[in-house]
Design a protein around this motif. Structure first.
Motif, short mmCIF file in Angstrom:
data_model
loop_
_atom_site.label_atom_id
_atom_site.label_comp_id
_atom_site.label_asym_id
_atom_site.label_seq_id
_atom_site.Cartn_x
_atom_site.Cartn_y
_atom_site.Cartn_z
N ALA A 1067 0.76 -1.20 0.16
CA ALA A 1067 -0.12 -0.07 0.01
C ALA A 1067 0.85 1.02 -0.02
N GLU A 1068 2.16 0.99 0.80
CA GLU A 1068 2.98 2.44 0.83
C GLU A 1068 3.38 2.44 -0.68
N LYS A 1069 4.01 1.52 -1.36
CA LYS A 1069 4.49 1.82 -2.61
C LYS A 1069 3.50 2.18 -3.65
N ILE A 1070 2.30 1.88 -3.61
CA ILE A 1070 1.18 2.34 -4.38
C ILE A 1070 0.78 3.81 -4.03
N ALA A 1071 0.85 4.21 -2.84
CA ALA A 1071 0.65 5.64 -2.54
C ALA A 1071 1.76 6.60 -3.13
N VAL A 1072 3.10 6.16 -3.02
CA VAL A 1072 4.03 6.69 -3.50
C VAL A 1072 3.88 6.97 -5.27
N MET A 1073 3.45 5.80 -5.80
CA MET A 1073 3.28 5.98 -7.15
C MET A 1073 2.26 6.84 -7.69
N LEU A 1074 1.06 6.93 -6.95
CA LEU A 1074 -0.02 7.66 -6.86
C LEU A 1074 0.62 9.34 -6.98
N MET A 1075 1.18 9.64 -5.78
CA MET A 1075 1.85 11.09 -5.66
C MET A 1075 2.71 11.43 -6.70
N GLU A 1076 3.78 10.55 -6.92
CA GLU A 1076 4.88 10.82 -7.63
C GLU A 1076 4.72 10.70 -9.24
N ARG A 1077 3.93 9.72 -9.56
CA ARG A 1077 3.85 9.36 -11.11
C ARG A 1077 2.39 10.14 -11.35
N GLY A 1078 1.26 9.96 -10.39
CA GLY A 1078 -0.04 10.45 -10.79
C GLY A 1078 -0.05 11.99 -10.73
N HIS A 1079 0.85 12.53 -9.56
CA HIS A 1079 0.57 13.95 -9.02
C HIS A 1079 -0.63 14.16 -8.63
N LEU A 1080 -1.30 13.18 -7.70
CA LEU A 1080 -2.59 13.56 -7.46
C LEU A 1080 -2.65 14.36 -5.77
N GLN A 1081 -3.68 15.01 -5.94
CA GLN A 1081 -3.80 15.86 -4.59
C GLN A 1081 -4.83 15.11 -3.73
N ASP A 1082 -4.70 15.50 -2.65
CA ASP A 1082 -5.72 14.92 -1.63
C ASP A 1082 -7.05 14.94 -2.02
N GLY A 1083 -7.87 13.81 -1.77
CA GLY A 1083 -9.14 13.88 -2.10
C GLY A 1083 -9.44 13.50 -3.57
N ASP A 1084 -8.15 13.35 -4.40
CA ASP A 1084 -8.59 12.92 -5.96
C ASP A 1084 -9.29 11.48 -6.00
N HIS A 1085 -10.03 11.29 -7.11
CA HIS A 1085 -10.63 9.84 -7.14
C HIS A 1085 -9.88 9.26 -8.13
N VAL A 1086 -9.58 8.04 -7.72
CA VAL A 1086 -8.92 7.14 -8.27
C VAL A 1086 -9.70 5.76 -8.67
N ALA A 1087 -9.71 5.32 -10.05
CA ALA A 1087 -10.56 4.15 -10.19
C ALA A 1087 -9.69 2.79 -10.22
N LEU A 1088 -10.04 1.91 -9.78
CA LEU A 1088 -9.34 0.67 -9.54
C LEU A 1088 -9.87 -0.29 -10.50
N VAL A 1089 -9.26 -0.47 -11.71
CA VAL A 1089 -9.71 -1.76 -12.43
C VAL A 1089 -9.07 -2.97 -12.39
N TYR A 1090 -9.32 -3.86 -11.36
CA TYR A 1090 -8.55 -4.99 -11.33
C TYR A 1090 -9.40 -6.27 -11.20
N PRO A 1091 -8.96 -7.51 -11.79
CA PRO A 1091 -9.44 -8.55 -11.46
C PRO A 1091 -9.77 -8.85 -10.19
N PRO A 1092 -10.74 -9.75 -9.42
CA PRO A 1092 -10.97 -10.05 -8.01
C PRO A 1092 -9.70 -10.66 -7.69
N GLY A 1093 -8.99 -10.19 -6.87
CA GLY A 1093 -7.83 -10.93 -6.21
C GLY A 1093 -7.09 -9.65 -5.08
N ILE A 1094 -5.76 -10.07 -4.80
CA ILE A 1094 -4.97 -9.43 -4.03
C ILE A 1094 -4.54 -7.76 -4.40
N ASP A 1095 -4.40 -7.91 -5.60
CA ASP A 1095 -3.99 -6.53 -6.11
C ASP A 1095 -5.06 -5.30 -5.81
N LEU A 1096 -6.43 -5.89 -6.27
CA LEU A 1096 -7.32 -4.89 -5.54
C LEU A 1096 -7.38 -4.23 -4.30
#
Length: 1612
Positions: A1067-1096
Motif C-alpha cells: 500500500a505504501e509503494k502504491i501511495a508513492v506511485m500515486l503521488m509521484e507518477r500520478g501527481h494526485l492531490q488529497d481527495g482526488d478520485h482513483v478508479a481501480l480496474v482489477y480482476p478479483p484478487g490481492i492487487d485490488l
C-alpha cells in the motif's frame, strides 16, 4: 384470388367443374400449388380475354310459391306458422303468416325439388352462383351453407368499417415458412376472394373479401407509425410499396434518438421522411445505435428511445385495445378474498322460453311380425340352413372389384367354427381361457368386414361378449391407450383378429406382438378358417331366445378422451334390429351399400346386424377405396341396383366433386339413402347439394333419410322413406343467438346468424322421447326450448361397463314435469344430443352435448364455430377438414380454442390475415370471443383411426404445450371479461389518527432495531482508531506475519496470500506511485480496474495512504469488449476519476484495437500500471482530518438499469466493519471463505475491508473460477474447515446446477460441509427461497445443515441492513396471501393454501441499525400488517449519492427523509424496497422477542397494473413453472401492457407452444392479461454480477428491437 376473375366470366359448366375438382385436389393436398396453377391456367386460358359481365345484378335464387304446384305439408300443431320463404338480398329471411309468436319456422327445400327443365336459364353471373351452390369442390360440404357464408362475409364487411388493426407477430427467419415481413410485397387485398356470397359488382353491395379483410397496407404503415389514426402515413407508404416502408422502419430502428427525457413521437413521420430510405446506412444522417447490452441505454428509466417496429406494434396494440369492449358487468362473487372476480349477470334482454311444457313423444307401436326370429343367432341359423347360397356380404378391393362374397351358409358354418374354437381350443379342457359371458376383443381392419362378421357372430353363438375396437397401428396411437384401459376394465384377455391384420401389427425383434401402452396382456387369436378346427358333429351352439345377457360392448370416446364401453343386451340388440326393419321397411334379400365403419354405430347396426335378421345382401365399401375413388359407392348402387345406402355427408360431398367423370349414373333404384351424421345441422348443405346434382340421375328427394344416433341410445330417430314425393322435409331457420340461450327463435330483424336445421324424422318404433334441461335435474323443456333428447325404449344400451355411477346418470334418468313429478315409471336414457321435438313429431337436432362450450353462461356448439371459421374462405390457408374447436377452462370460465392445419404454401401474412378475419367473423356471428387461434403444420394433428381429428388428444397437446403451432393468435383482452375490478386506492392513516404508544389505529407500528452498539462491551482494539488505514498500520506493527488474505486459483491451490506487513508495504509503494507518477492531490478520485484478487486490496489501501478516494470497477471482459468497456468508461467519467490504476494485462487490453473501436483511447484519464511499483516508501501516510470525509465511492448498476454511486465516509466504513464483526463474531483466529464479486456493496466490504478491521483470515475465491471448476468453493470450505462463508446467488445456482449429479463423487473426494455454521447469500433482493432450499437439500448429504443457509439484505443507501450472523434464532419463513400483497396488505396463510407465497426472513438486523416501515407515498409509519417501504437509520448509512447518471435532484430525500407524523425528528434513509416486519415467537440473544424483516421487492421494479402492485418475480415464478422448456423469464410493463420475455430451452418449433401457456398461467394466478409474449434464446435476459435480472435493460433492448427474438406474440 383463384375465383375472383372467374366471377364475371362465362365459363362452361364442365370447365367450372374441372376447376372445382382442381381446388379440391389442392385442398386435400393431392397436387402441389404449382401443378394446380399450371392446370388451372390451361383450363381457363381460352376464356380469359372476354371482359366481365357488366350487369352484375345480385342473383336471387329462384324460389317457387307454394301455389306453383308444390303442396304444403300440414302440421297438426296449431301455433306453428308454416309459410313459403322469400329471399332478402343476400340472406334467407322468414316471415310468418300464422300464430301470434311463432317459435320456429319451417321451409321446404323447394329449389332442390325443381325439375331440370323448369330451372331458370343459366346466365353467366347466375351460373357462377349456381355452380358454387352445387358442387364447388372448394369446400368441405359438411360445414357449408351459402346463407352462413354470406352472413360471415357481411359481418366481416361491418368490421372493415371499424378498421380493427391486429399487430402481426414477429418471427425469426428460421421459423417462417416462406416469406417474412422483411420480404413483404404489397398484398392483393382481396386475397381469399372465393367468397361464396360475393358476385363481383353486386348492386346490393355484397361485400367482397377486400372489404372483409384487414387492409394490410394500412396495417403495416400503422406498425411503423404507431398510430391507428394516421391515414396520411398509410397513404404515403403505399406508393413506394410497403417494402420501402419497412426499410424505413429499419433505418428508424438504427437511428439513436438522443433525447432521453420522453419517448419521441413517432406518429409524425410522413411521406417526406421516407427519403431517408434511399440514404445509405453509413451516411451522416443515422448514427447506428449502440447494441443491446450497452451501458448508454441504462439511464432510460421511462425515456426509452422507441424508434422501433416493436414499440410501434405495441402502440398499435394499445390503440386497438382502447376500443370499447362489451359492457362492464355489475355483480361479483368473492373468490375467498377481497379481490373479486366478476360473475356474469344474466342479460335482462336475453330470450327466455315462453312455450308450454312439452309432451313426451311416443313412436309408433313396434309391430310384431310372425316370422321375426326369436334371436339374431336363430336368424343366422335359419338363413344359413334354408338359403346357404344367398349372398350376405360382398367386400371390395381398392380397385372397386368384388374381392369376396360371403354367403349365409359360409357365415353360419364359419361362425360355428369360431364359436367352437373360442370355447374349446383356448387354454386347457379343465381351465378354458374363455367362458360364456367373458369379454373378447375384436381387432379387424376397416377393409375386412367378412372376417369381422364371422368373428362377431362366432362370439354371439359362443355366448361370449365381443368388444370391437380399432386396430392399433403403433404403440403410441392417439387414444389407443384409453382403448387399452377399456379392455383392461372389461377383463379382456383374448383378441380375435384376421391373418392380414395379425401380420401387420407391430412386432418385437422376437416376433412377439408387444404390449401396447396401457393395454392388458392379450392372447392374439386368428379367426381365418385354416387356423380353426372343425367342430365335432355332436357339438352344436346353444341357440336360445334373446335374453338380458350382454350381447356386445360398443366403445365410445368421451369429450375428455376417455373411452367407455356401452353394453347392449341380446333383447335390446334384437329389438333394435326389429325397430330398424320396421322404420326402414327392410325386406328379405334387399341389397344395401354400406360406406360406414362396420364395427360400431350405424354401420354395425344396419350392415352387420339388421341385414342378417332380414337376409339382406350388404355391399361393403372400405374407406381406402373411397379415398381412391369417391364415386365408388354410387357406382355400386347402380351396379347392384341397391335399394338402400348408408353414408355420411362427407361421402356425399366427395361424390359431388367426382361425379363429372361418370356418364351413366342411375340412382332410381335407391329407396333410402341413410345419412348417418344427418343429426349434424351442417350436413343439410351436403344433402341439398347432393340432391341438386343427382336429381337428374334418378335420385328422388324423399329418398334422403338423415338419422340421429348415439352410442348410448342406439338409433334415436330416423326419417322414414315415404312414397309421397310431394312431402318435402321440414326445415327450421333458427336464430343462433337464441340457441346460445337454449331458446328456439326464428331469425328476426337484421340478424346475420342463423342455423338451418333439417329434421331427422320421427321417434323410433316402440320408443318414447322427450327433451330435458341439459344441466341440473332432468326437467322437461318447454316447446320452444333446446334440451338434451332422452329416450325410453327396449332397444338401447343398458350401462357403461363397470361404471355404476356414470351409468346411473346416463341410463337411469327420470324426467320431471315442472311440478317435480316424474313423467314415467320407466327410466329414460340421455342421448347426448341437443334438440327439440317439432311439429308433427319431427325430431330436430342442433348439436351434441360433447361439442357444447359454455362461455359466460351462453352455450356454443363446436360445429357451429367450425362452420363460421370455414365460411371465411380458408382455401388458401388451411385444410378444410382439419380443424378442431374445443374449450379450455381459464379463470373460472370456458375459453374457446381453434386449431387448424395450415397449408405449407400459405404465407405468414395471408394466414395471419385469415386468422384475424376468423376472429371477427365469430365475434359477429356468435357474439363470443375466441381465446386462442392456432395454426399447426400440415398433417401434424393427432388422427382418429378413420382419419378425423382426435379432439381430446389435440386439447391435451395444447394444454401441455406439445402442439408445436406455426402461428398463434391469442385474444385474452377481448374475451376475458371476468377480471377483478381495478383497485381504487384508499386514503391511508393520516397524522390525525390517534397514536397510542407504538400503535397506529389499533396495530403495532412496524419498527425494529438490531443490538445497540453503545451497550455492547467487547475488547475491540480496532475501535480506538477512527480510520481503516490506521488499523492496517497498527496490525502491521503488532502482528506483522499474521495472514489476512489467501487467494485460491481454479484448482484450489493458493495463488497468492498477504500478511499484515506485506499489505502495508504494498500500500505504501502504491501511495508513492500515486503521488509521484500520478501527481494526485488529497481527495482526488482513483478508479481501480482489477480482476478479483490481492492487487485490488493493495490498491485500495494504497489510495487511503495517499489520501485519494478509490472506486472499484469491474474490468472489461476480454471476449466482450464492445459492450463491457463502455460501462467501465462511464463509471470512470461519472466518478470524475483523475487516474485509473490497473494491472499490466488490462493496460494492454485498454489500449488494444478492439477497445479503441468501442471507446476513444484519448479520452481515458492517466492509466497507472501497478505491476511495476517504485521501491521507496512515502514521506508520510495521509491521515484524514475528519471522519466524515469521503473514504471511498461504491458504484453499482441497479436492476432498473440506473448507475448509482454512493459516498461512504470513514466513520460509516468503520461502523460498518464493527457491526459485521459483532454480528459474525469475527476474530483474528477465524477463517472466512468469500466467493463474491469485490466491486460493490457488501461483497466489496467483505473482500477488502473486514479482514483488516477484525484481523480474521479471508480465503478469497473469485466467482469466475467456478465456471471452470464448480466445486472449487465448496472444496475450499471443506479443506480449510471454514465455519462462515459468503456467496452470491449466481454462485449458489452454479453449484446447484453444476454439481447436482456429482454429490456422490464429491463425498468420495472427502468433501465435508458439516463444520459450516453460516452460509450467507449476499443479495439486494427478496430471498430466493426455492434456490436456497434446493441448495440445502442437495448438499445435506455432504453434511450441510439446512439451518446454516441464510441471506443478507443491503441496498444503495445502506450496504448491509440484515445479515444472519452466528447467534440468534434461525431465519423464519412465512406464507402470505399473494392477492393481499397486491393491495399492500400482509395476510399470513397456511403453507400450501391457494395463492400462498413463501417469504424467507432476510437475516438478522445488524447491530446499530433501526428499521421502520413507511408508506412510500404519504411517508407515514405503517402497522405490522401493511406492506411498505423499508426505511433505515444507522451509523453506516451511505452519506448520499455521488451522482446518479442523468438525475440528481430526484433522489435527494433518499438519505434524509423524515416521517410525516409520529417520530418526525429521526433522519431516515429510504431503501427503495418494499417489505414488512413481523414480531415472531422466537427470542433474541438479549432475551427480547425477535423481529423479522421480510423483503418483498424493489419499489422501482414493482408494476402498477389495474391499481394493484405486482412484483415481477411472482409472475416470473409462475411462468417458469408453466412449461419445462422455459428456463428463465423476465417481465416488465410498457404503456400499461404486461410484456413477458421467456428463454426457451428447446427447439424453435416449441416457441409458439409457450404463448398460450404463459397467458393462461398469468391469468389464472395473477388475474392479469399478458399483452406481449417474447420468446428468446437462452442467455438473452441480462443478469448482473449479483445474479439479478436487469429488467429495464431488457425492456430497452426489446423496444429497440435488439433481442433477436424467436417469436413475438401480441395478445389481442
Amino acid at each position: 384470388m383463384a375465383d375472383r376473375s372467374l366471377e364475371g366470366m362465362a365459363l362452361p359448366l364442365e370447365v367450372r367443374a374441372r376447376l372445382a375438382e382442381l381446388e379440391l385436389e389442392l385442398s386435400e393436398g393431392d397436387i402441389t400449388q404449382k401443378g394446380y396453377e399450371k392446370k388451372r391456367s390451361k383450363l381457363i386460358g381460352a376464356y380469359l380475354p372476354q371482359p366481365p359481365t357488366a350487369n352484375g345484378a345480385a342473383v336471387v335464387r329462384c324460389r317457387l310459391q307454394h301455389s306453383e304446384g308444390v303442396p304444403r305439408r300440414t302440421f297438426r300443431s296449431a301455433h306453428i306458422g308454416v309459410c313459403d320463404v322469400r329471399e332478402a338480398a343476400a340472406r334467407e329471411r322468414v316471415a310468418s303468416t300464422a300464430g301470434n309468436r311463432p317459435l320456429f319456422y319451417f321451409r321446404f327445400g323447394v329449389d332442390q325439388a325443381l325439375p331440370q327443365e323448369r330451372r331458370p336459364p343459366v346466365t353467366p353471373s347466375s351460373a357462377s352462383r349456381y355452380h358454387r351452390r352445387r358442387s364447388s369442390g372448394s369446400r368441405d360440404e359438411r360445414y357449408r351453407s351459402d346463407v352462413h357464408t354470406e352472413a360471415v362475409q357481411a359481418a366481416l364487411a361491418k368490421h372493415k368499417e371499424r378498421k380493427m388493426a391486429v399487430p402481426m407477430p414477429s418471427k425469426r427467419r428460421s421459423l417462417v415458412v416462406q416469406t417474412s415481413m422483411d420480404a413483404y410485397t404489397p398484398p392483393d387485398t382481396s386475397s381469399g376472394s372465393e367468397d361464396e356470397g360475393s358476385v363481383q359488382g353486386d348492386s346490393q353491395g355484397t361485400p367482397t373479401s377486400s372489404q372483409g379483410s384487414i387492409n394490410m397496407e394500412h396495417w403495416i404503415s400503422q406498425a411503423i407509425h404507431g398510430s391507428t389514426t394516421s391515414t396520411t402515413s398509410s397513404s404515403s407508404t403505399q406508393s413506394g410499396g410497403s417494402g420501402a416502408a419497412h426499410r424505413l422502419a429499419d433505418v428508424m430502428a438504427q437511428t439513436h434518438i438522443e433525447n432521453h427525457s420522453a419517448p419521441p413521437d413517432v406518429t409524425t413521420y410522413t411521406s417526406e421522411h421516407s427519403i431517408q430510405v434511399e440514404r445509405p446506412q453509413g451516411s451522416t444522417g443515422s448514427r447506428t445505435a449502440p447494441k443491446y447490452g450497452n451501458a448508454e441505454l441504462m439511464e432510460t428509466g421511462d425515456g426509452v428511445p422507441v424508434s422501433s417496429r416493436v414499440s410501434a406494434k405495441i402502440q398499435q396494440l394499445v390503440n386497438t385495445l382502447k376500443r370499447p369492449k362489451r359492457p362492464p358487468l355489475r355483480e361479483f362473487f368473492v373468490d375467498d378474498f377481497e379481490e373479486l372476480l366478476e360473475v356474469q349477470q344474466p342479460d335482462p334482454n336475453q330470450p327466455k322460453p315462453e312455450g308450454a311444457q312439452m309432451l313426451a313423444m311416443r313412436g309408433e307401436q313396434l309391430g310384431v311380425v310372425t316370422n321375426w326370429p326369436p334371436s339374431l343367432e336363430a336368424a343366422l341359423q335359419r338363413w344359413g340352413t334354408i338359403s346357404p347360397k344367398a349372398p350376405c356380404l360382398t367386400t371390395m378391393d381398392t380397385n372397386g372389384k368384388p374381392l369376396y362374397i360371403l354367403t349365409y351358409g359360409k357365415l353360419w358354418t364359419r361362425s360355428m367354427k369360431v364359436a367352437y374354437s373360442i370355447l374349446h381350443k383356448l387354454g386347457t379342457k379343465q381351465e378354458p381361457m374363455v367362458r360364456p359371458g367373458d369379454r373378447v376383443a375384436l381387432v379387424f381392419p376397416n377393409n375386412d368386414p367378412a372376417a369381422f362378421m364371422v368373428a362377431f357372430y362366432g362370439c354371439l353363438l359362443a355366448e361370449v361378449v365381443p368388444v370391437p375396437i380399432e386396430v392399433p397401428l403403433t404403440r403410441k396411437d392417439a387414444g389407443s391407450q384409453q382403448i387399452g384401459f377399456l379392455l383392461g376394465s372389461c377383463g379382456v384377455t383374448v383378441a380375435l383378429t384376421s391373418d392380414a391384420c395379425h401380420k401387420g401389427l407391430p412386432k418385437s425383434p422376437t416376433g412377439e406382438i408387444p404390449q401396447f401402452k396401457g393395454w392388458p396382456k392379450l392372447l392374439w387369436f386368428v379367426t381365418e378358417s385354416k387356423h380353426l378346427s372343425k367342430p365335432p358333429r355332436d357339438w352344436f351352439p346353444h341357440i336360445k331366445d334373446a335374453n338380458n345377457d350382454t350381447a356386445y360392448i360398443e366403445y365410445k370416446t368421451c369429450k375428455d378422451g376417455s373411452v367407455l364401453g356401452v353394453t347392449v343386451t341380446r333383447t335390446a340388440l334384437l329389438t333394435h334390429c326389429q325397430a330398424l326393419t320396421q322404420a326402414c321397411g327392410y325386406t328379405e334379400a334387399e341389397t344395401i351399400v354400406n360406406v360406414l365403419d362396420f364395427k360400431k354405430d350405424v354401420g354395425l347396426w344396419h350392415g352387420i346386424l339388421t341385414s342378417v335378421m332380414n337376409m339382406m345382401h350388404v355391399i361393403s365399401i372400405p374407406y381406402s377405396l373411397m379415398k381412391v375413388n369417391p364415386l365408388s359407392w354410387i357406382q355400386k348402387v347402380c351396379q347392384y341396383k341397391a335399394k338402400v345406402a348408408c353414408v355420411k355427408s362427407r361421402d356425399m360431398h366427395w361424390a359431388l366433386v367426382a361425379h363429372r367423370d361418370q356418364r351413366d349414373i342411375n340412382l332410381s333404384s335407391l329407396r333410402m339413402l341413410i345419412v348417418a351424421d344427418g343429426a349434424n345441422p351442417w350436413s343439410i348443405s351436403s344433402c341439398d347439394a347432393f340432391l341438386n346434382v343427382f336429381q337428374s340421375k334418378g335420385l328422388r328427394q324423399e329418398v334422403i333419410c338423415p338419422c340421429a344416433s348415439s352410442p348410448e341410445a342406439l338409433t334415436v330417430a330416423i326419417r322414414r322413406p315415404t312414397d309421397d314425393s310431394n312431402q318435402p322435409p321440414g326445415r327450421g331457420v333458427l336464430s343462433m343467438h337464441g340457441l346460445t340461450y337454449g331458446v328456439i327463435r326464428v331469425d328476426s330483424e337484421e340478424k346475420l346468424s342463423v342455423l338451418t336445421v333439417q329434421d331427422v324424422g320421427l321417434v323410433m318404433p316402440g320408443a318414447i322421447m322427450c327433451s330435458v334441461k341439459p344441466d341440473g335435474i332432468p326437467q322437461l323443456c318447454r316447446t320452444d326450448e333446446i334440451g338434451e333428447l332422452c329416450v325410453c325404449a327396449v332397444a338401447t344400451g343398458t350401462s357403461y361397463y363397470g361404471l355404476s355411477g356414470m351409468t346411473k346418470n346416463t341410463f337411469e334418468v327420470f324426467p320431471m314435469t315442472s311440478s317435480g313429478a316424474p313423467i314415467s315409471e320407466y327410466p329414460f336414457i340421455r342421448t347426448g344430443l341437443l334438440g327439440f321435438v317439432g311439429p308433427g313429431g319431427l325430431v330436430f337436432v342442433v348439436g351434441k352435448m360433447d361439442g357444447l362450450m359454455v362461455v359466460s353462461g351462453r352455450r356454443h356448439n363446436a360445429d357451429d364455430i367450425v362452420a363460421t371459421a370455414l365460411a371465411v374462405e380458408p382455401m388458401k390457408f388451411v385444410y378444410r377438414g382439419r380443424i378442431a374447436v374445443f374449450s379450455v377452462t381459464v379463470l373460472h370460465d370456458e375459453r374457446i380454442v381453434i386449431v387448424a392445419e395450415q397449408r405449407p404454401d400459405s404465407t405468414e401474412e395471408d394466414s395471419f390475415q385469415w386468422m384475424s378475419r376468423v376472429l371477427q367473423a365469430i365475434d359477429s356471428i356468435h357474439q363470443v370471443g375466441v381465446y386462442c387461434l392456432a395454426l399447426v403444420p400440415a398433417n401434424t394433428l393427432p388422427k382418429t383411426p378413420l382419419g378425423g381429428i382426435h379432439l381430446s388428444e389435440t386439447k391435451q397437446l395444447f394444454l401441455e404445450g406439445s402442439l408445436h403451432p406455426c402461428n398463434v393468435l391469442m385474444c385474452p383482452h377481448t374475451c376475458v371479461t371476468n377480471l377483478p375490478k381495478p383497485r381504487q386506492k384508499q386514503p391511508e392513516i393520516g397524522p390525525a389518527s390517534v397514536m397510542v404508544g407504538n400503535l397506529v389505529s389499533g396495530k403495532r407500528i412496524a419498527q425494529a432495531s438490531g443490538r445497540d452498539l453503545g451497550q455492547i462491551e467487547d475488547n475491540d482494539q480496532a475501535r480506538k482508531f477512527l480510520f481503516l488505514s490506521e488499523v492496517l498500520q497498527w496490525r502491521a506493527q503488532t502482528t506483522p506475519d499474521h495472514v489476512l488474505y489467501t487467494l485460491l486459483n481454479c484448482r484450489g491451490a493458493i495463488a497468492n496470500s498477504l500478511t499484515c506487513v506485506q499489505l502495508h508495504k504494498r500500500a505504501e509503494k502504491i501511495a508513492v506511485m500515486l503521488m509521484e507518477r500520478g501527481h494526485l492531490q488529497d481527495g482526488d478520485h482513483v478508479a481501480l480496474v482489477y480482476p478479483p484478487g490481492i492487487d485490488l486490496i493493495a490498491a485500495f489501501y494504497g489510495c487511503l495512504y495517499a489520501g485519494c478516494v478509490p472506486i472499484t470497477v469491474r474490468p472489461p471482459h476480454p471476449q466482450n469488449i464492445a459492450t463491457t468497456l463502455p460501462t467501465v468508461k462511464m463509471i470512470v467519467e461519472v466518478s470524475r476519476s483523475a487516474c485509473l490504476m490497473t494491472t499490466q494485462l488490462i493496460c494492454k487490453l485498454l489500449r488494444s484495437r478492439e477497445a479503441a473501436a468501442a471507446v476513444d483511447v484519448r479520452t481515458w484519464p492517466l492509466i497507472l500500471d501497478t505491476d511495476d511499483l517504485p521501491k521507496k516508501r512515502p514521506a508520510q501516510i495521509c491521515k484524514p482530518c475528519n471522519p466524515d470525509t469521503l473514504a471511498y465511492l461504491d458504484f453499482s448498476v441497479s436492476t432498473t438499469g440506473m448507475l448509482a454511486g454512493v459516498k461512504m465516509s470513514h466513520a460509516a466504513t468503520s461502523a460498518f466493519c464493527r457491526s459485521i464483526k459483532l454480528q459474525c463474531e469475527l476474530y483474528p483466529s477465524r477463517e472466512v471463505a468469500i466467493c463474491l464479486d469485490p466491486y460493490c456493496g457488501l461483497g466489496f466490504v467483505l473482500w477488502c475491508l473486514c479482514s483488516v478491521y477484525s484481523g480474521h483470515q479471508s480465503i478469497l475465491i473469485p466467482p469466475s473460477e467456478l465456471e471452470t471448476n464448480p466445486a472449487l468453493w465448496l472444496l475450499a470450505v471443506s479443506q480449510y474447515k471454514v465455519r462462515d462463508t459468503f456467496c452470491s446467488y449466481s454462485v449458489m445456482e452454479l453449484c446447484t446446477k453444476g454439481l447436482g449429479s456429482q454429490t456422490e463423487s464429491l463425498k468420495a473426494r472427502g468433501l465435508d460441509l458439516s463444520r459450516v455454521r453460516t452460509c450467507v447469500v449476499v443479495a439486494e433482493e427478496r430471498p430466493r427461497i426455492a434456490l436456497t432450499q434446493s441448495f440445502s437439500k442437495l448438499f445435506k448429504d455432504l453434511g450441510l445443515h439446512p439451518r446454516a443457509v441464510s441471506t443478507s439484505f443491503g441496498c444503495r443507501v445502506n450496504l448491509a441492513i440484515c445479515l444472519q450472523g452466528t447467534s440468534g434464532p434461525d431465519p423464519t419463513t412465512v406464507y402470505v396471501d399473494m392477492r393481499a400483497l397486491r393491495h399492500d396488505r400482509v395476510r399470513l396463510v397456511e403453507r400450501g393454501s391457494p395463492h400462498s407465497l413463501p417469504l424467507m426472513e432476510s437475516g438478522k438486523i445488524l447491530p446499530g441499525v433501526r428499521i421502520i416501515i413507511a408508506n412510500p407515498e404519504t411517508k407515514g409509519p405503517l402497522g405490522d400488517s401493511h406492506l411498505g417501504e423499508i426505511w433505515v437509520h444507522s451509523a453506516h448509512n451511505a452519506s448520499g449519492y455521488f451522482t446518479i447518471y442523468g438525475d440528481e435532484s430526484l433522489q435527494s430525500d433518499h438519505f434524509n427523509s423524515r416521517l410525516s407524523f409520529g417520530d418526525t425528528q429521526t433522519i431516515w434513509a429510504r431503501t427503495g424496497y418494499l417489505g414488512f416486519l413481523r414480531r415472531t415467537e422466537l427470542t433474541d440473544a438479549n432475551g427480547e422477542r425477535h423481529d423479522a424483516l421480510y423483503v418483498v421487492g424493489a419499489l422501482d421494479e414493482a408494476m402498477e397494473l389495474r391499481g394493484m402492485r405486482y412484483h415481477p418475480i411472482d409472475i416470473e415464478t409462475s411462468v417458469i413453472r408453466a412449461h419445462k422448456s422455459v428456463t428463465e423469464c423476465a417481465v416488465f410493463t410498457w404503456t400499461n401492457l404486461l410484456v413477458v420475455v421467456v428463454e426457451l430451452d428447446g427447439s424453435e418449433q416449441e416457441a409458439l407452444d409457450l404463448v398460450p401457456l404463459v397467458t393462461n398461467v398469468v391469468l389464472e394466478e395473477h388475474y392479469l392479461i399478458v399483452g406481449v409474449v417474447v420468446v428468446v434464446d437462452i442467455g438473452v435476459i441480462p443478469i448482473n454480477s449479483r445474479g439479478e435480472k436487469q429488467r429495464m435493460h431488457l425492456r430497452d433492448g426489446f423496444l429497440a428491437d435488439q433481442l433477436d427474438p424467436i417469436y413475438v406474440a401480441y395478445n389481442m
